[in-house]
Every structure is written in C-alpha cells, then in structure tokens.
Design a protein around this motif. Structure first.
Motif, PDB file in Angstrom:
ATOM      1  N   MET A   1     -17.578  -0.386 -11.768  1.00 55.57           N
ATOM      2  CA  MET A   1     -16.181  -0.205 -12.167  1.00 55.57           C
ATOM      3  C   MET A   1     -15.651  -1.519 -12.745  1.00 55.57           C
ATOM      4  O   MET A   1     -14.800  -2.186 -12.169  1.00 55.57           O
ATOM      5  CB  MET A   1     -15.332   0.269 -10.988  1.00 55.57           C
ATOM      6  CG  MET A   1     -15.785   1.595 -10.405  1.00 55.57           C
ATOM      7  SD  MET A   1     -14.597   2.329  -9.264  1.00 55.57           S
ATOM      8  CE  MET A   1     -13.334   2.927 -10.398  1.00 55.57           C
ATOM      9  N   GLY A   2     -16.212  -1.872 -13.885  1.00 49.59           N
ATOM     10  CA  GLY A   2     -15.846  -3.101 -14.558  1.00 49.59           C
ATOM     11  C   GLY A   2     -15.171  -2.851 -15.889  1.00 49.59           C
ATOM     12  O   GLY A   2     -14.805  -1.708 -16.220  1.00 49.59           O
ATOM     13  N   PRO A   3     -14.993  -3.902 -16.700  1.00 50.49           N
ATOM     14  CA  PRO A   3     -14.317  -3.753 -17.996  1.00 50.49           C
ATOM     15  C   PRO A   3     -14.972  -2.738 -18.920  1.00 50.49           C
ATOM     16  O   PRO A   3     -14.269  -2.020 -19.643  1.00 50.49           O
ATOM     17  CB  PRO A   3     -14.397  -5.168 -18.580  1.00 50.49           C
ATOM     18  CG  PRO A   3     -14.493  -6.068 -17.398  1.00 50.49           C
ATOM     19  CD  PRO A   3     -15.299  -5.315 -16.393  1.00 50.49           C
ATOM     20  N   ALA A   4     -16.303  -2.656 -18.919  1.00 47.89           N
ATOM     21  CA  ALA A   4     -16.974  -1.703 -19.805  1.00 47.89           C
ATOM     22  C   ALA A   4     -16.622  -0.268 -19.424  1.00 47.89           C
ATOM     23  O   ALA A   4     -16.405   0.583 -20.307  1.00 47.89           O
ATOM     24  CB  ALA A   4     -18.486  -1.914 -19.746  1.00 47.89           C
TER      25      ALA A   4
ATOM     26  N   ARG B   1     -14.086 -12.749 -20.700  1.00 44.63           N
ATOM     27  CA  ARG B   1     -15.537 -12.895 -20.863  1.00 44.63           C
ATOM     28  C   ARG B   1     -16.131 -11.651 -21.519  1.00 44.63           C
ATOM     29  O   ARG B   1     -17.034 -11.730 -22.365  1.00 44.63           O
ATOM     30  CB  ARG B   1     -16.209 -13.118 -19.502  1.00 44.63           C
ATOM     31  CG  ARG B   1     -15.978 -14.477 -18.884  1.00 44.63           C
ATOM     32  CD  ARG B   1     -16.696 -14.549 -17.531  1.00 44.63           C
ATOM     33  NE  ARG B   1     -16.500 -15.828 -16.851  1.00 44.63           N
ATOM     34  CZ  ARG B   1     -16.961 -16.104 -15.639  1.00 44.63           C
ATOM     35  NH1 ARG B   1     -17.634 -15.181 -14.955  1.00 44.63           N
ATOM     36  NH2 ARG B   1     -16.747 -17.282 -15.086  1.00 44.63           N
ATOM     37  N   HIS B   2     -15.637 -10.512 -21.100  1.00 40.92           N
ATOM     38  CA  HIS B   2     -16.117  -9.239 -21.638  1.00 40.92           C
ATOM     39  C   HIS B   2     -15.899  -9.183 -23.156  1.00 40.92           C
ATOM     40  O   HIS B   2     -16.814  -8.827 -23.919  1.00 40.92           O
ATOM     41  CB  HIS B   2     -15.394  -8.101 -20.929  1.00 40.92           C
ATOM     42  CG  HIS B   2     -15.721  -6.739 -21.408  1.00 40.92           C
ATOM     43  ND1 HIS B   2     -16.992  -6.211 -21.345  1.00 40.92           N
ATOM     44  CD2 HIS B   2     -14.932  -5.768 -21.957  1.00 40.92           C
ATOM     45  CE1 HIS B   2     -16.982  -4.979 -21.834  1.00 40.92           C
ATOM     46  NE2 HIS B   2     -15.752  -4.686 -22.205  1.00 40.92           N
ATOM     47  N   LEU B   3     -14.687  -9.546 -23.617  1.00 40.05           N
ATOM     48  CA  LEU B   3     -14.410  -9.541 -25.051  1.00 40.05           C
ATOM     49  C   LEU B   3     -15.277 -10.561 -25.782  1.00 40.05           C
ATOM     50  O   LEU B   3     -15.836 -10.276 -26.848  1.00 40.05           O
ATOM     51  CB  LEU B   3     -12.922  -9.827 -25.300  1.00 40.05           C
ATOM     52  CG  LEU B   3     -12.056  -8.579 -25.532  1.00 40.05           C
ATOM     53  CD1 LEU B   3     -12.064  -7.674 -24.317  1.00 40.05           C
ATOM     54  CD2 LEU B   3     -10.629  -8.990 -25.900  1.00 40.05           C
ATOM     55  N   ARG B   4     -15.372 -11.752 -25.235  1.00 41.54           N
ATOM     56  CA  ARG B   4     -16.208 -12.790 -25.855  1.00 41.54           C
ATOM     57  C   ARG B   4     -17.643 -12.302 -26.021  1.00 41.54           C
ATOM     58  O   ARG B   4     -18.247 -12.459 -27.095  1.00 41.54           O
ATOM     59  CB  ARG B   4     -16.180 -14.047 -24.990  1.00 41.54           C
ATOM     60  CG  ARG B   4     -17.069 -15.186 -25.479  1.00 41.54           C
ATOM     61  CD  ARG B   4     -17.379 -16.136 -24.333  1.00 41.54           C
ATOM     62  NE  ARG B   4     -18.119 -15.479 -23.241  1.00 41.54           N
ATOM     63  CZ  ARG B   4     -18.315 -16.021 -22.035  1.00 41.54           C
ATOM     64  NH1 ARG B   4     -17.811 -17.213 -21.763  1.00 41.54           N
ATOM     65  NH2 ARG B   4     -19.006 -15.356 -21.118  1.00 41.54           N
ATOM     66  N   ASP B   5     -18.192 -11.691 -24.991  1.00 43.83           N
ATOM     67  CA  ASP B   5     -19.582 -11.256 -25.026  1.00 43.83           C
ATOM     68  C   ASP B   5     -19.777 -10.062 -25.951  1.00 43.83           C
ATOM     69  O   ASP B   5     -20.813  -9.953 -26.632  1.00 43.83           O
ATOM     70  CB  ASP B   5     -20.070 -10.934 -23.617  1.00 43.83           C
ATOM     71  CG  ASP B   5     -20.105 -12.164 -22.715  1.00 43.83           C
ATOM     72  OD1 ASP B   5     -20.024 -13.296 -23.242  1.00 43.83           O
ATOM     73  OD2 ASP B   5     -20.192 -11.984 -21.476  1.00 43.83           O
TER      74      ASP B   5
ATOM     75  N   ARG C   1     -20.270  -5.941 -30.860  1.00 48.30           N
ATOM     76  CA  ARG C   1     -19.778  -4.676 -30.299  1.00 48.30           C
ATOM     77  C   ARG C   1     -18.304  -4.749 -29.890  1.00 48.30           C
ATOM     78  O   ARG C   1     -17.860  -4.011 -29.015  1.00 48.30           O
ATOM     79  CB  ARG C   1     -20.626  -4.279 -29.085  1.00 48.30           C
ATOM     80  CG  ARG C   1     -22.091  -3.985 -29.408  1.00 48.30           C
ATOM     81  CD  ARG C   1     -22.895  -3.697 -28.150  1.00 48.30           C
ATOM     82  NE  ARG C   1     -22.193  -2.765 -27.282  1.00 48.30           N
ATOM     83  CZ  ARG C   1     -22.046  -2.936 -25.950  1.00 48.30           C
ATOM     84  NH1 ARG C   1     -22.536  -4.015 -25.354  1.00 48.30           N
ATOM     85  NH2 ARG C   1     -21.408  -2.034 -25.237  1.00 48.30           N
ATOM     86  N   ILE C   2     -17.529  -5.604 -30.545  1.00 39.78           N
ATOM     87  CA  ILE C   2     -16.135  -5.765 -30.162  1.00 39.78           C
ATOM     88  C   ILE C   2     -15.351  -4.472 -30.346  1.00 39.78           C
ATOM     89  O   ILE C   2     -14.333  -4.237 -29.688  1.00 39.78           O
ATOM     90  CB  ILE C   2     -15.472  -6.919 -30.943  1.00 39.78           C
ATOM     91  CG1 ILE C   2     -14.102  -7.283 -30.339  1.00 39.78           C
ATOM     92  CG2 ILE C   2     -15.361  -6.581 -32.425  1.00 39.78           C
ATOM     93  CD1 ILE C   2     -14.155  -7.787 -28.927  1.00 39.78           C
TER      94      ILE C   2
END
Length: 355
Positions: free
Chosen positions: A153-156, A233-237, A243-244
């Motif tokens: 249950m994370g940002p993705a 971090r999620h957006l950066r990665d 895959r933004i």
C-alpha cells in the motif's frame, strides 16, 4: 438533495460568483470571471473545505462540491489487513465518511455512505462530469498513518487507484511537466518556475491530488519515512525510469517555514519534486516571505484561515468576515484558503487573483 436541485444550486452559486467578481469593491478584485478563468492555475486563489468527508458537515460529498469549493480534504488510512484505503478521521480499520460510490449523477445524493477511498473518487469523477465547467478542484489527502509500501500500500498502489477511479479528470505531474511545444521539463520545479501551469479554464472539470503526512505518522517515533519523502522519491524514480505518466499524486511540503523549506530534506535529489506547500495560515503570516512561493508559481495552501488575527469562527463566520479573510490571504499569496466554512457557498465559490 437531488441532481436537478444540485445543478440549480450550482448555477446560483456561479451567478453569485460572477456578480461578486464583476461588481464587489469589498473583494478588491477588478477581474471578471472571464479574466480569472484565463489566469494560470497558480495565479489565482480559491477557498477550500477542511475534512470535507465528515458526514456531520455534509450528508453527501457531492453537497460539498455543490458549494463551488476549490478544495476538498480526505483523511486516508492504509488498512494493510484488507488492503483497503479507508476514509475516516480516527478509525484506521473502518470508514466514517459521506462517500456513496455513485455511478450516475442521480446517485450522488442517496444510498449508503461510509465507503472506501475509491468510492470518494468515483463520486468526484461523476460530479465533475456532470459539471464540466466547474473547477479546477484540488483534492488534499492526509495519509493519517502514512504509506505501507512494504505491505502493498504505497505510492504506486495509490496512483493505480486514482487512475482507475478519477480517470482522465486527474491533472497529473506529467501534465505539468509537458512543454506546450513538445517534450517535457526535467522536474516539477523547472515546470512551475517556467510558469507551465495551464489556465483555470483549461483545467475545468479536472482535479489535482496532493498528499501530506498525517498527524499519526508525524507523531510516530518509529516511522522514519514520511509521506512527503516517500512520494517525492516515487516521482523522482518514475521520471528516471521514463514512467512519470504513471504518477497521479503531487507530494507536498507540510508545515510553514521561512526560506525554502525544501532545504530541510537531506536528500537534495527529491527537492525539485515539491511545488505544493501546505501549512498554518497564521504561521505563514508571521514572518514568512509568502511572495517567494507566488514568484515561483508554487501552490500554497494556508490552513486554519479562521485563526489569523483577529480570529473568526472556524465554521460559522458571517459571509463578510469569511470573504474578508479570503481576500486577505489571497493578498498574502495563498493559492488555497482552507477552513470549515461549510455554510457559505458564496465564499467557497470565490476565485480571486493571487497576490
């Protein structure tokens, strides 16, 4: 409230707003509704509702949207047992809200409430589709206990849920990054500072979602990875992986601070992914250079607007008091003015020039 009544009410609210923008010297706004619509999203100030999901405030979430509000706020819990995103103030294992999982406009004002986050987003999507000239709407998510990415249950997963239930109505980080002539900016900071926000008119019928760390998360000494850092971090990665376009949530810096508050993040690589800031209105007005945010076209939400001196009611000020406070904070460079002025659609629907 049925759909026809809600539509009629929205029309009345729109008429009140147009009249206010065209003729009210009390607002100090010379622009008419058309001029405001032509302004970039970051160049205006709207009024939002705190804890909009509370059934004690509105029987149905759609009734909050009917006020013309510029922002709704949802408190979200990650239920790692059921893998459900619960919406309530204080129950991490159950729902306590006014979302009804509508599939049609007529269903927005009936049926059982207390649904999961996806149902709240369904209600928003259906309402926006029925009011295509409304908005743009901002959806503020307070992740009360934070993400639980290690438990699925994370940002993705939140991105995927928003994509499935808000659909094309979501204004994505990738949409801000996209250059009008093709290509994209490298970071959200680059895009914002270049003034790449679409006009309000171009964003009609759409919603921007941002997330802040929750009160439980911020008070948990064992939680060393807060929502703001994890989301950035999620957006950066995602951007590094090409895959933004998968991202649906803007991370927000939480808490008013002088200077550039992103400097508090030790990891400099995540700083350029913050262009949304959220904090106490009184703190922002006490020695913080809020023009700094406006000059860089960052979004700035000022919360608890009622507590700016002289304090006014947080729920039931007079329309004149609430309007004056909104004008004051628009002049102080807020993008969004947040309070619980749920009974004042003529104030909730205000759109003012920022600064």
């Amino acid at each position: 409230m049925n759909f026809r009544l809600a539509t009629a009410r929205s029309a009345v609210v729109g008429a009140v707003l147009a009249a206010a923008l065209l003729g009210s010297t009390q607002l100090g706004a010379a622009a008419d509704a058309g001029t405001v619509g032509e302004r970039p999203f970051a160049g205006t100030t709207g009024v939002g509702l705190h804890n909009t999901y509370d059934p004690g405030a509105f029987g149905y979430l759609a009734q909050a949207l009917d006020t013309g509000t510029a922002m709704i706020e949802l408190d979200v819990w990650t239920d790692t047992v059921t893998k459900e995103w619960k919406v309530s103030h204080s129950n991490p294992l159950g729902n306590g809200n006014n979302c009804v999982d509508a599939a049609t406009p007529a269903q927005l004002y009936g049926g059982g409430a207390n649904k999961n986050l996806e149902s709240c987003l369904d209600d928003v999507r259906v309402w926006l589709a029925a009011h295509p000239t409304a908005g743009p709407l901002t959806i503020k998510l307070e992740l009360k206990g934070g993400y639980a990415a290690n438990l699925g249950m994370g940002p993705a997963q939140l991105d995927a849920l928003i994509a499935a239930h808000l659909g094309a109505a979501a204004f994505r980080p990738a949409d801000l990054l996209a250059r009008p002539g093709g290509g994209s900016y490298a970071t959200l900071d680059d895009a914002a500072r270049a003034g790449n926000w679409p006009s309000r008119a171009a964003l009609a019928g759409r919603a921007l979602v941002y997330a802040i760390p929750g009160t439980v998360e911020e008070g948990n000494p064992f939680d060393t990875l807060h929502t703001d850092v994890e989301e950035a971090r999620h957006l950066r990665d995602l951007a590094a992986a090409g895959r933004i376009g998968d991202a649906r949530v803007f991370p927000a810096v939480h808490g008013a601070a002088a200077g550039d508050p992103r400097g508090a993040y030790p990891d400099a690589t995540i700083r350029p992914w913050f262009v949304v800031f959220d904090g106490d209105a009184a703190a922002y007005l006490n020695g913080v250079d809020t023009a700094w945010y406006d000059q860089r076209h960052y979004l700035l939400t000022m919360t608890d607007a009622q507590n700016v001196a002289p304090a006014i009611s947080g729920t039931d000020p007079t329309a004149e008091q609430a309007r004056a406070r909104a004008v004051q904070l628009a002049g102080a460079h807020a993008s969004l003015v947040s309070a619980d002025w749920r009974h004042l659609p003529e104030v909730q629907s205000l759109v003012l020039p920022r600064g």
